[in-house]
Scaffold this active site. Structure first.
Site, short mmCIF file in Angstrom:
data_model
loop_
_atom_site.label_atom_id
_atom_site.label_comp_id
_atom_site.label_asym_id
_atom_site.label_seq_id
_atom_site.Cartn_x
_atom_site.Cartn_y
_atom_site.Cartn_z
CD GLU A 79 -2.93 1.11 2.26
OE1 GLU A 79 -3.75 0.20 2.08
OE2 GLU A 79 -2.98 1.89 3.21
CD GLN A 111 -6.74 -0.49 10.90
OE1 GLN A 111 -5.74 -0.44 10.19
NE2 GLN A 111 -7.54 0.54 11.11
P1 FAD Z 1 -17.94 0.84 7.05
O1 FAD Z 1 -17.80 -0.51 6.45
O2 FAD Z 1 -19.05 1.69 6.56
O3 FAD Z 1 -18.07 0.64 8.63
C1 FAD Z 1 -17.98 1.75 9.51
C2 FAD Z 1 -18.73 1.45 10.80
O4 FAD Z 1 -20.15 1.44 10.54
C3 FAD Z 1 -18.43 0.07 11.39
O5 FAD Z 1 -18.47 0.19 12.79
C4 FAD Z 1 -19.55 -0.80 10.88
O6 FAD Z 1 -19.80 -1.93 11.70
C5 FAD Z 1 -20.72 0.21 10.92
N1 FAD Z 1 -21.80 -0.08 9.98
C6 FAD Z 1 -21.70 -0.47 8.69
N2 FAD Z 1 -22.92 -0.59 8.13
C7 FAD Z 1 -23.83 -0.25 9.09
C8 FAD Z 1 -25.26 -0.16 9.15
N3 FAD Z 1 -26.02 -0.46 8.08
N4 FAD Z 1 -25.84 0.24 10.30
C9 FAD Z 1 -25.09 0.54 11.41
N5 FAD Z 1 -23.72 0.46 11.41
C10 FAD Z 1 -23.12 0.08 10.27
N6 FAD Z 1 -9.53 5.91 5.05
C11 FAD Z 1 -9.35 6.88 4.12
O7 FAD Z 1 -9.74 8.03 4.35
N7 FAD Z 1 -8.71 6.61 2.93
C12 FAD Z 1 -8.24 5.37 2.62
O8 FAD Z 1 -7.67 5.16 1.55
C13 FAD Z 1 -8.41 4.32 3.60
N8 FAD Z 1 -7.97 3.07 3.34
C14 FAD Z 1 -8.20 2.08 4.27
C15 FAD Z 1 -7.81 0.76 3.97
C16 FAD Z 1 -8.02 -0.26 4.90
C17 FAD Z 1 -7.57 -1.67 4.57
C18 FAD Z 1 -8.62 0.02 6.15
C19 FAD Z 1 -8.83 -1.08 7.16
C20 FAD Z 1 -9.05 1.31 6.44
C21 FAD Z 1 -8.84 2.34 5.51
N9 FAD Z 1 -9.27 3.66 5.76
C22 FAD Z 1 -9.08 4.65 4.82
C23 FAD Z 1 -9.92 3.99 7.03
C24 FAD Z 1 -11.47 3.84 6.97
O9 FAD Z 1 -12.00 4.83 6.13
C25 FAD Z 1 -12.00 3.98 8.40
O10 FAD Z 1 -11.59 2.89 9.17
C26 FAD Z 1 -13.49 4.24 8.54
O11 FAD Z 1 -13.73 4.62 9.89
C27 FAD Z 1 -14.38 3.06 8.25
O12 FAD Z 1 -14.41 2.75 6.92
P2 FAD Z 1 -15.13 1.41 6.39
O13 FAD Z 1 -15.10 1.44 4.93
O14 FAD Z 1 -14.59 0.22 7.09
O15 FAD Z 1 -16.62 1.70 6.93
#
Ligand code: FAD
Length: 293
Positions: free
Chosen positions: A17, A179
């Site tokens: 990455e 993560q």
């Molecule tokens: P989601 O999958 O939407 O989850 C977020 C939270 O909401 C979780 O607690 C989940 O359980 C909850 N949730 C999901 N759906 C629902 C629902 N329907 N009702 C209630 N709760 C729900 N950030 C950046 O800004 N840029 C990047 O390039 C970036 N790359 C990343 C790459 C990886 C591998 C990882 C692990 C993280 C990365 N992040 C990045 C950080 C990420 O944006 C954050 O961790 C963010 O807080 C959550 O993103 P997510 O896509 O996992 O969210």
């Protein structure tokens, strides 16, 4: 090449990455670093979107450059929570036009301003909403998503987190990158639970080599990851000697990766943080393992 096809291989592989530059003036140096990492010929490289302090506008430039010049498949990250539907739709079109085949669909972190605003006004609330948008775009992207072996910090408990992860996969997410974690047993436990919940897509473990003592606090704060005593002892012993700490951190990450391969994980994603020397040293450590079955 689509990541879904790369992940079908039984050979052991590694991906890296990188993140886009923080400022316009840093673009060339970041491009040079990411190209150097690409010469190691990883299975693919992901380019973050605004994470790690990088600006988002260069994500596509870096991803395009790596793919065109080095033939390394790329994965472009995209976040949605702080964007309007119109902006996201334009980004998706830009990705398609740039020849991007793989998209990491993320929600993005909540800023203090967003936290204060009315959630009903947001165009996107979760990564799943972005996956629907990508699926409805008419373009054939391979879509990845994030997962959290130690639970996403906003989740009340792991059961809830895994329930929403399943919704993300059902919406069209074809693989999940984890993560960072520093204790492989946490990953194995997580894998058991998600498989039991019916999540069958490939899981790509994310490994962060911690190569200086200052990184430790930042990494824990960002990820909430548990630091095993074995790792803490290493920081205590070598933290004040930069070269020794770097060597120890690379050895720790290498050890984690070898254990993952030994437990039938075929592709490991390394958070290489735009550091070609670290990516190279880990690749060299695994030279007889990478490519073998
Ligand atoms: P989601 O999958 O939407 O989850 C977020 C939270 O909401 C979780 O607690 C989940 O359980 C909850 N949730 C999901 N759906 C629902 C629902 N329907 N009702 C209630 N709760 C729900 N950030 C950046 O800004 N840029 C990047 O390039 C970036 N790359 C990343 C790459 C990886 C591998 C990882 C692990 C993280 C990365 N992040 C990045 C950080 C990420 O944006 C954050 O961790 C963010 O807080 C959550 O993103 P997510 O896509 O996992 O969210």
């Amino acid at each position: 090449m689509k990541i879904r096809d790369i992940l079908k291989s039984e050979k052991m592989s590694m991906s890296f990455e990188v993140f886009p530059p923080k400022t316009d003036s840093a673009f060339e140096s970041v491009k040079t670093a990411t190209e150097e990492i690409a010469t190691l010929l990883p299975s693919f490289m992901s380019v973050t979107y605004g994470a790690g302090g990088g600006t988002s506008k260069y994500t596509l430039d870096i991803a395009k450059d790596i793919k065109q010049k080095h033939g390394v498949p790329t994965l472009a990250h995209l976040t949605c929570v702080s964007s309007t539907r119109q902006t996201v739709k334009q980004r998706i079109k830009d990705m398609h036009e740039a020849g991007i085949e793989n998209v990491m669909a993320l929600r993005g972190d909540l800023t203090p301003e967003l936290e204060k605003s009315n959630r009903g006004d947001w165009d996107y609330r979760y990564a799943t909403d972005l996956i629907y948008e990508l699926k409805n775009s008419g373009y054939d992207f391979c879509i990845g998503g994030a997962c959290y072996p130690e639970i996403h910090p906003e989740s009340a408990n792991q059961k809830e987190d895994i329930k929403h992860l399943k919704e993300k996969v059902d919406a069209g997410c074809e693989f999940l990158t984890t993560q960072m974690f520093f204790d492989n047993n946490l990953l194995y436990n997580f894998l058991y639970k998600i498989r039991e919940a019916g999540i069958t897509v490939p899981i790509v473990p994310g490994i962060m080599p911690i190569t200086n003592a200052n990184q430790v606090e930042r990494a824990i704060k960002l990820s909430g990851s548990h630091m095993p005593q074995r790792f803490k002892s290493l920081v205590d012993k070598f933290g004040s000697n930069p070269e020794a700490m770097k060597q120890a951190g690379i050895a720790y990450a290498t050890d984690q990766i070898i254990d993952l391969y030994a437990n039938n994980i075929t592709n490991v994603h390394v958070y290489s943080m735009n550091k070609p020397d670290i990516a190279r040293r880990i690749t060299e450590n695994l030279s007889d393992i990478l490519g073998s079955v």
